[in-house]
Design a protein around this motif. Sequence first.
Motif, PDB file in Angstrom:
ATOM      1  N   ARG A  33      -3.390   9.440  -5.546  1.00 11.59           N
ATOM      2  CA  ARG A  33      -1.871   8.360  -6.442  1.00 11.59           C
ATOM      3  C   ARG A  33      -2.717   8.171  -7.584  1.00 11.59           C
ATOM      4  O   ARG A  33      -3.402   7.258  -7.042  1.00 11.59           O
ATOM      5  CB  ARG A  33      -0.732   8.454  -6.150  1.00 11.59           C
ATOM      6  CG  ARG A  33      -0.384   9.266  -4.973  1.00 11.59           C
ATOM      7  CD  ARG A  33       0.767   7.744  -3.852  1.00 11.59           C
ATOM      8  NE  ARG A  33       1.377   8.246  -2.531  1.00 11.59           N
ATOM      9  CZ  ARG A  33       2.523   8.925  -2.406  1.00 11.59           C
ATOM     10  NH1 ARG A  33       3.151   8.165  -3.414  1.00 11.59           N
ATOM     11  NH2 ARG A  33       3.089   9.185  -1.145  1.00 11.59           N
ATOM     12  N   LEU A  89       0.673  -1.490  -0.145  1.00 11.41           N
ATOM     13  CA  LEU A  89      -0.557  -0.157  -0.064  1.00 11.41           C
ATOM     14  C   LEU A  89       0.865   0.870   0.574  1.00 11.41           C
ATOM     15  O   LEU A  89       2.077   1.361   1.587  1.00 11.41           O
ATOM     16  CB  LEU A  89      -0.861   0.211   0.998  1.00 11.41           C
ATOM     17  CG  LEU A  89      -1.672  -0.955   1.603  1.00 11.41           C
ATOM     18  CD1 LEU A  89      -2.524  -1.126   2.782  1.00 11.41           C
ATOM     19  CD2 LEU A  89      -2.981  -1.508   0.459  1.00 11.41           C
ATOM     20  N   ASP A  90       0.212   2.648  -1.003  1.00 10.00           N
ATOM     21  CA  ASP A  90       0.968   4.026  -0.582  1.00 10.00           C
ATOM     22  C   ASP A  90       1.146   4.063   0.771  1.00 10.00           C
ATOM     23  O   ASP A  90      -0.059   3.534   1.725  1.00 10.00           O
ATOM     24  CB  ASP A  90       0.863   4.640  -1.877  1.00 10.00           C
ATOM     25  CG  ASP A  90      -0.549   5.254  -1.719  1.00 10.00           C
ATOM     26  OD1 ASP A  90      -1.246   5.087  -0.550  1.00 10.00           O
ATOM     27  OD2 ASP A  90      -1.084   5.377  -3.238  1.00 10.00           O
ATOM     28  N   PRO A  91       1.646   5.533   0.970  1.00 14.40           N
ATOM     29  CA  PRO A  91       1.428   5.848   1.731  1.00 14.40           C
ATOM     30  C   PRO A  91      -0.042   6.405   2.415  1.00 14.40           C
ATOM     31  O   PRO A  91      -0.590   6.660   3.867  1.00 14.40           O
ATOM     32  CB  PRO A  91       2.512   7.203   1.995  1.00 14.40           C
ATOM     33  CG  PRO A  91       3.596   6.457   1.598  1.00 14.40           C
ATOM     34  CD  PRO A  91       2.897   5.933   0.235  1.00 14.40           C
ATOM     35  N   GLU A  92      -0.754   7.251   1.803  1.00  9.46           N
ATOM     36  CA  GLU A  92      -1.913   7.431   1.853  1.00  9.46           C
ATOM     37  C   GLU A  92      -3.354   6.109   2.091  1.00  9.46           C
ATOM     38  O   GLU A  92      -4.329   6.626   2.838  1.00  9.46           O
ATOM     39  CB  GLU A  92      -3.051   8.572   0.872  1.00  9.46           C
ATOM     40  CG  GLU A  92      -1.791   9.410   0.330  1.00  9.46           C
ATOM     41  CD  GLU A  92      -0.781   9.678  -0.050  1.00  9.46           C
ATOM     42  OE1 GLU A  92       0.513  10.521   0.056  1.00  9.46           O
ATOM     43  OE2 GLU A  92      -0.727   8.607  -1.032  1.00  9.46           O
ATOM     44  N   GLN A  93      -2.491   4.893   1.231  1.00  9.23           N
ATOM     45  CA  GLN A  93      -3.877   4.373   1.562  1.00  9.23           C
ATOM     46  C   GLN A  93      -3.480   3.101   2.594  1.00  9.23           C
ATOM     47  O   GLN A  93      -4.506   2.792   3.734  1.00  9.23           O
ATOM     48  CB  GLN A  93      -3.851   2.657   0.617  1.00  9.23           C
ATOM     49  CG  GLN A  93      -3.943   3.185  -1.308  1.00  9.23           C
ATOM     50  CD  GLN A  93      -3.555   2.202  -1.847  1.00  9.23           C
ATOM     51  OE1 GLN A  93      -2.429   1.716  -2.064  1.00  9.23           O
ATOM     52  NE2 GLN A  93      -3.810   2.692  -3.434  1.00  9.23           N
ATOM     53  N   ARG A  94      -2.357   3.193   2.947  1.00 11.75           N
ATOM     54  CA  ARG A  94      -1.864   2.823   4.951  1.00 11.75           C
ATOM     55  C   ARG A  94      -2.631   3.315   5.486  1.00 11.75           C
ATOM     56  O   ARG A  94      -2.959   3.062   6.834  1.00 11.75           O
ATOM     57  CB  ARG A  94       0.312   2.526   4.102  1.00 11.75           C
ATOM     58  CG  ARG A  94      -0.097   2.416   5.853  1.00 11.75           C
ATOM     59  CD  ARG A  94       1.818   2.012   5.582  1.00 11.75           C
ATOM     60  NE  ARG A  94       2.284   1.197   5.357  1.00 11.75           N
ATOM     61  CZ  ARG A  94       2.936  -0.291   5.396  1.00 11.75           C
ATOM     62  NH1 ARG A  94       2.844  -0.295   6.540  1.00 11.75           N
ATOM     63  NH2 ARG A  94       3.666  -1.020   4.859  1.00 11.75           N
ATOM     64  N   GLN A  97       0.951   8.364 -11.449  1.00  9.66           N
ATOM     65  CA  GLN A  97       1.326   7.215 -11.230  1.00  9.66           C
ATOM     66  C   GLN A  97       2.061   6.739 -12.094  1.00  9.66           C
ATOM     67  O   GLN A  97       2.902   5.500 -12.100  1.00  9.66           O
ATOM     68  CB  GLN A  97       1.108   6.702  -9.514  1.00  9.66           C
ATOM     69  CG  GLN A  97       0.539   7.157  -8.766  1.00  9.66           C
ATOM     70  CD  GLN A  97       1.713   7.810  -8.057  1.00  9.66           C
ATOM     71  OE1 GLN A  97       3.147   7.566  -7.509  1.00  9.66           O
ATOM     72  NE2 GLN A  97       1.487   9.244  -8.237  1.00  9.66           N
ATOM     73  N   LEU A 142      -7.098  10.268  -1.121  1.00 13.10           N
ATOM     74  CA  LEU A 142      -6.076   9.347  -1.976  1.00 13.10           C
ATOM     75  C   LEU A 142      -5.961  10.250  -3.208  1.00 13.10           C
ATOM     76  O   LEU A 142      -6.986  10.151  -3.884  1.00 13.10           O
ATOM     77  CB  LEU A 142      -6.964   8.125  -1.774  1.00 13.10           C
ATOM     78  CG  LEU A 142      -6.613   7.164  -0.734  1.00 13.10           C
ATOM     79  CD1 LEU A 142      -7.468   5.885  -1.708  1.00 13.10           C
ATOM     80  CD2 LEU A 142      -6.050   7.316  -0.843  1.00 13.10           C
ATOM     81  N   THR A 169      -7.578   5.962  -7.792  1.00 16.65           N
ATOM     82  CA  THR A 169      -6.584   5.925  -6.493  1.00 16.65           C
ATOM     83  C   THR A 169      -6.221   4.647  -6.076  1.00 16.65           C
ATOM     84  O   THR A 169      -6.066   5.255  -4.702  1.00 16.65           O
ATOM     85  CB  THR A 169      -6.971   7.060  -5.749  1.00 16.65           C
ATOM     86  OG1 THR A 169      -8.058   7.267  -5.082  1.00 16.65           O
ATOM     87  CG2 THR A 169      -6.481   8.703  -6.648  1.00 16.65           C
ATOM     88  N   TYR A 216      -3.675   4.974  -9.886  1.00 16.71           N
ATOM     89  CA  TYR A 216      -2.928   4.619 -10.197  1.00 16.71           C
ATOM     90  C   TYR A 216      -3.439   4.016 -11.890  1.00 16.71           C
ATOM     91  O   TYR A 216      -3.021   2.731 -12.590  1.00 16.71           O
ATOM     92  CB  TYR A 216      -2.550   3.496  -9.334  1.00 16.71           C
ATOM     93  CG  TYR A 216      -1.919   3.607  -8.825  1.00 16.71           C
ATOM     94  CD1 TYR A 216      -0.564   3.312  -7.930  1.00 16.71           C
ATOM     95  CD2 TYR A 216      -2.649   3.806  -7.343  1.00 16.71           C
ATOM     96  CE1 TYR A 216       0.540   3.495  -6.711  1.00 16.71           C
ATOM     97  CE2 TYR A 216      -1.979   4.446  -5.952  1.00 16.71           C
ATOM     98  CZ  TYR A 216      -0.961   4.213  -6.471  1.00 16.71           C
ATOM     99  OH  TYR A 216       0.472   4.567  -4.660  1.00 16.71           O
TER     100      TYR A 216
END
Length: 709
Positions: free
Chosen positions: A284, A11-16, A325, A282, A34, A286
Amino acid sequence: MSTPDEILRGLDPEQRRAATALQGPVCILAGAGTGKTRAITHRIAYGVASGVFDPHRTLALTFTARAAAEMRTRLRDLGVAGVQARTFHSAALRQLQYFWPQAVGGPMPSLIENKVRLLTEVAQGMRMSVDRAGLRDLAGEIEWAKVSLHAPEGYAEAARGREMPAGWDATTVARLYTGYEEAKTARNMIDFEDVLLILVGILSTEPRIAATIRDQYRVFLVDEYQDVSPLQHRLLDLWLGDRGDLCVVGDASQTIYSFTGATSRFLTDFRERHPDATVVELVRDYRSSPQVVEAANRLLADRTKAGQRDRTMPRWPDPLELVSQRPNGPDPVFAECTDDEAEAGWVADRIRALIDDGVAASEIAVLFRTNGQSQAFETALSSAGIGYQLRGGERFFSRREVRDGILQLRAAARAAQDLTGDDVPDRVRDVLASLGYSAQPPAATGAARERWESLHALVNLAEQLAGSRGAEFTLTELVAELDERAQHQHAPTVQGVTLASLHSAKGLEWDAVFLVGLSEGLMPISFAETQAEVDEERRLLYVGITRAREHLSLTWTLSRGTGGRSTRRPSRFLWAIDPTLGGTREHAPARGSAPGAAKPRRRGATVATCRTCGKPLETGAERKVGRCLDCPATYDEAVLEQLRDWRSRTAAEMKMPAFVVFTDATLVAIAEAMPASPKELLAVPGLGRTKLEKHGEALLELLHGTPTA
């Protein structure tokens, strides 16, 4: 089940941050592409793995059976079982069926799945002459009233300023609404909106039942929160009680169902209602290339800047600015075509080139504003030998070859219970070969190709599940997956170009997207006259743009038919995306905003009198044309003959009887009224929104030589 750390991996930082925010109110503002479904399913899985969530007391709510099924599939892949992922209506119906004997007693009323048949009887009893398209519009208006919590007695006041279906006034629609409710009660029937309304009533007045449900479900997650209606939100509040175990996910920039009663204000006001809420953004992206993302960002930023310059414009929440991304892709393509046929031909040629370059047909979509635009593209793709699927046509699991295939796979599963892993797709191919499946598609088009594509979708699903679920995956599990998908209409991907309206494309994505018909009057649609309505059209185009991963084409035409006058103008939204197209937005004013534009005429059902002699009109045909049939006509015979010729051509193109396009009485009414704008057309009895979208522009061009605002 995976460990908590394993679930968070990738997971990216925001998803985490979204996945680990397990306490108290949580608001996830998730832009298009995202990874919101990934974030929320991992949040549930992480909460279960950490011991914070009891899966059997967790309810995830969404708006389509397809989205709920996708959520359940992802949770299973994460090793989470027991979580309920349902639509609002599915969850409410299940609870109502369970608690009806305690709260009401006796057998539960039967459920109406389609309002039109009952509305037809009610309208006939009121001597209202309304065709089937108009009845569908009236059914939609009643649904809007109910989800907006407007009872029949308060409808006329609540609907002040709304466009009325089929030209009826609000008082007449209120009478029809009242008659519909009375007819349901007399027949012991309820509709889908009643399911929510009755459950709201039970939970409001039966504390014991409300406490039981609140004990059953301790954690709530709501996807697509920008689409909730006041009725759904009232039910959600009753489910929650005084607890704050709520996570909502949404994007105000993707609010495109306001006409159904959906409102983004619950999302935009979430922090006011819950000052202690955790808010995660969110941004980013993808899904889409930087070029596609830039086009989407520009479209929304243009409205934000306009609102900053003019503070009188309706509220426009600051949109999320997406950051791609993905690697660079091709620039969006803008194509101006001479007419609709040329546009469809250009699109078919580009699709053929993409397929030749290796893009799968199932990864290509043609998206349009109204369903009536699909015919030209169906013809062009068929002529080019390119398979397609029309989204909204026959349901996948209703097709005979699919039903036969599942039956044979079920029999094969009983005979081969030890079959696992990569052997499962091989067995599926063998079984479906008896129904005509082969490794290569047939050269033929039409029914033979559609049959092969349906069977190939089953093979593809077997391959995907075998890959994601590993060596222990069995043929029996595949059949169970198909049964569940059939129950929730969660169809696998069919090989073929997708033709779909922009509204039905929500939640989907493709490698290549063609946004067609981007002319003023179609985007924004002609009856979007207020700034709020135009804003929704902008969001609808934004949703269309963000369906594309890499290839994006935006097309418009200068005229409707071959050889027609070049009266169309490119959509004002195109200048926001690429100002180098030339021209200015001042050249594309809002349709219907011309000074001195005539007001639409309204006609009720109970005061119809002849415009010539003043006598009451008795028959539906007389009420439709506004005069006694034996009184002198007030229309130009040449105009009526032109309308009849146009109807004949249109009926031939659509391969349907002429009266289905418009009855003779409706053509006479049009010739009598000579409507000069979409609003005036909408006031003609027999011409509801559906027919306005399909035929309005052609009628105005025929009557006045140019589509009139």
